[in-house]
Design an enzyme around this catalytic site. Structure first.
Site, PDB file in Angstrom:
ATOM      1  N   HIS A  34       0.740  -1.053  -0.081  1.00 24.80           N
ATOM      2  CA  HIS A  34       0.041  -0.049  -0.135  1.00 24.80           C
ATOM      3  C   HIS A  34       0.890   1.130  -0.027  1.00 24.80           C
ATOM      4  O   HIS A  34       2.147   1.085  -0.029  1.00 24.80           O
ATOM      5  CB  HIS A  34      -0.828   0.000   1.134  1.00 24.80           C
ATOM      6  N   GLU A  35       0.234   2.563   0.028  1.00 25.50           N
ATOM      7  CA  GLU A  35       0.972   3.756  -0.192  1.00 25.50           C
ATOM      8  C   GLU A  35       1.970   3.822   1.003  1.00 25.50           C
ATOM      9  O   GLU A  35       3.197   4.425   0.588  1.00 25.50           O
ATOM     10  CB  GLU A  35      -0.081   4.939   0.140  1.00 25.50           C
ATOM     11  N   GLY A  36       1.951   3.299   2.115  1.00 28.57           N
ATOM     12  CA  GLY A  36       2.793   3.345   3.035  1.00 28.57           C
ATOM     13  C   GLY A  36       4.172   2.521   2.748  1.00 28.57           C
ATOM     14  O   GLY A  36       5.127   3.077   3.092  1.00 28.57           O
ATOM     15  N   HIS A  37       4.095   1.377   2.295  1.00 22.18           N
ATOM     16  CA  HIS A  37       5.053   0.661   1.719  1.00 22.18           C
ATOM     17  C   HIS A  37       5.654   1.258   0.553  1.00 22.18           C
ATOM     18  O   HIS A  37       7.069   1.601   0.477  1.00 22.18           O
ATOM     19  CB  HIS A  37       4.675  -0.829   1.141  1.00 22.18           C
ATOM     20  N   GLN A 153       6.418  -1.991  16.461  1.00 24.28           N
ATOM     21  CA  GLN A 153       7.338  -2.510  15.819  1.00 24.28           C
ATOM     22  C   GLN A 153       8.644  -1.882  15.662  1.00 24.28           C
ATOM     23  O   GLN A 153       9.672  -2.534  15.704  1.00 24.28           O
ATOM     24  CB  GLN A 153       6.829  -3.031  14.578  1.00 24.28           C
ATOM     25  N   VAL A 176       2.172   8.371   6.581  1.00 27.95           N
ATOM     26  CA  VAL A 176       1.572   9.159   5.730  1.00 27.95           C
ATOM     27  C   VAL A 176       0.105   9.732   5.941  1.00 27.95           C
ATOM     28  O   VAL A 176      -0.604   8.560   6.459  1.00 27.95           O
ATOM     29  CB  VAL A 176       1.891   8.439   4.281  1.00 27.95           C
ATOM     30  N   SER A 186      -4.386   0.777   4.509  1.00 33.33           N
ATOM     31  CA  SER A 186      -5.365  -0.255   3.471  1.00 33.33           C
ATOM     32  C   SER A 186      -6.851  -0.306   4.263  1.00 33.33           C
ATOM     33  O   SER A 186      -7.464  -0.759   3.391  1.00 33.33           O
ATOM     34  CB  SER A 186      -4.425  -1.396   2.780  1.00 33.33           C
TER      35      SER A 186
HETATM   36  O1  PAF Z   1       5.603  -5.220   9.088  1.00 38.70           O
HETATM   37  C1  PAF Z   1       5.423  -6.076   8.625  1.00 38.70           C
HETATM   38  O2  PAF Z   1       4.867  -6.131   7.438  1.00 38.70           O
HETATM   39  C2  PAF Z   1       6.137  -7.296   8.922  1.00 38.70           C
HETATM   40  O3  PAF Z   1       6.134  -7.398  10.472  1.00 38.70           O
HETATM   41  C3  PAF Z   1       7.528  -7.512   8.830  1.00 38.70           C
HETATM   42  C4  PAF Z   1       8.309  -6.394   9.411  1.00 38.70           C
HETATM   43  C5  PAF Z   1       7.705  -7.685   7.196  1.00 38.70           C
HETATM   44  C6  PAF Z   1       8.129  -8.788   9.370  1.00 38.70           C
HETATM   45  O4  PAF Z   1       7.552 -10.186   8.924  1.00 38.70           O
END
Ligand code: PAF
Length: 289
Positions: A34-37, A153, A176, A186
């Site tokens: 999604h946009e964040g990625h 995380q 964002v 999403s």
């Molecule tokens: O944030 C995520 O999508 C997951 O926790 C990660 C960091 C890819 C680990 O599987």
């Protein structure tokens, strides 16, 4: 862009790139981009010679009642998006390649996990830390990119990198937001039209909290009440948590001072939203950034 499905092939490539002193920016994901990625990929593209994106839905981080098998997957779409963002390598290993036999070692995260979302997901961050340890060893990144939307995380990854001496620069990337302040996700598509309007209150309440701290309030309970009251009066959402901790240690605070996080989670009819702000607060009035 090269799609690599075998860990060993990735390691051969990485050794070759390292021998040419290339910097490697790494964006680990579970796909369904999604946009964040995309924001993380853009940043990685700007700052590194080589960008590696991994897509791996990690079974270790899903609890027995969680949605590992139904987790959304759309590799073809992800592949085109990655190509558009200028990714050099898309690492797409199978579960069998990542976990060929029951693991003899796993990473246990001892701190920063029994609060916020981690409280209701026992073992989740052990799974995240274990897969990231493997991925970091495979990709040997110079920099690793994570979104601040999932601030817990980021805190866990900060602990992993520091405690295990990974020579990796952690790059937490800002949330964002839409023009009205709603954090992009999403999951927002699952908000009913009226809830979408109400959801703006999440960021509004965090901003009001920041203002109040800026004006001199340092009592965490006063701030969490202010946020909870705003959410209750302006939305039909059910509050899961409104919490304030030191950051990234995620320890309770008697007084709001130092680097701290205010984090909230609110359940709407079909979706649970999270949001947070991280502040630097000094003792003096007006000392919040
Ligand atoms: O944030 C995520 O999508 C997951 O926790 C990660 C960091 C890819 C680990 O599987």
């Amino acid at each position: 862009m090269r799609v690599i499905t075998k860990i060993q092939d990735m390691q051969t490539e990485i050794i070759n790139l390292k021998s040419q002193s290339k910097s490697i920016g790494f964006v680990p994901t579970m796909g369904f981009l999604h946009e964040g990625h995309l924001t993380l990929l853009k940043r990685a593209r700007e700052e590194n010679d080589i960008v590696v994106l991994s897509i791996f839905v990690n079974p270790l981080q899903f609890g027995p009642t969680e949605d590992f098998s139904t987790y959304p997957r759309d590799f073809d779409r992800d592949q085109s998006l990655a190509e558009c963002e200028g990714v050099d390598y898309l690492l797409y290993p199978s579960v069998e390649d990542m976990y060929p036999h029951p693991s003899s070692v796993k990473v246990i995260v001892q701190e920063r996990t029994n609060v916020l979302c981690g409280k209701s997901r026992p073992g989740h961050f052990d799974g995240v830390a274990t897969v990231l340890t493997k991925l970091f060893n495979i990709v040997l990144p110079t920099r690793a990119y994570f979104g601040k939307k999932d601030a817990q995380q980021v805190a866990v990854v900060e602990g992993l990198i520091t405690d295990f001496n990974f020579p990796i620069e952690l790059i937490p990337v800002d949330i964002v937001r839409e023009d009205n302040g709603l954090a992009k996700s999403s999951r927002n598509v699952n908000l009913l039209p009226d809830e979408r309007r109400q959801a703006v209150t999440l960021y509004k309440s965090l901003s009001a909290a920041k203002e109040t701290i800026y004006r001199g309030e340092r009592n965490p309970r006063t701030i969490t009440s202010l946020i909870s009251n705003m959410i209750r009066s302006e939305t039909n959402g059910e509050i899961d948590y409104v919490e304030i901790y030191s950051y990234p240690q995620l320890k309770e605070l008697e007084t709001i001072v130092g680097t701290c996080i205010i984090a909230i989670a609110v359940k709407f009819s079909k979706v649970r939203l999270i949001d947070n702000i991280i502040l630097e607060v000094s003792q003096e009035i007006g000392g919040a950034k």
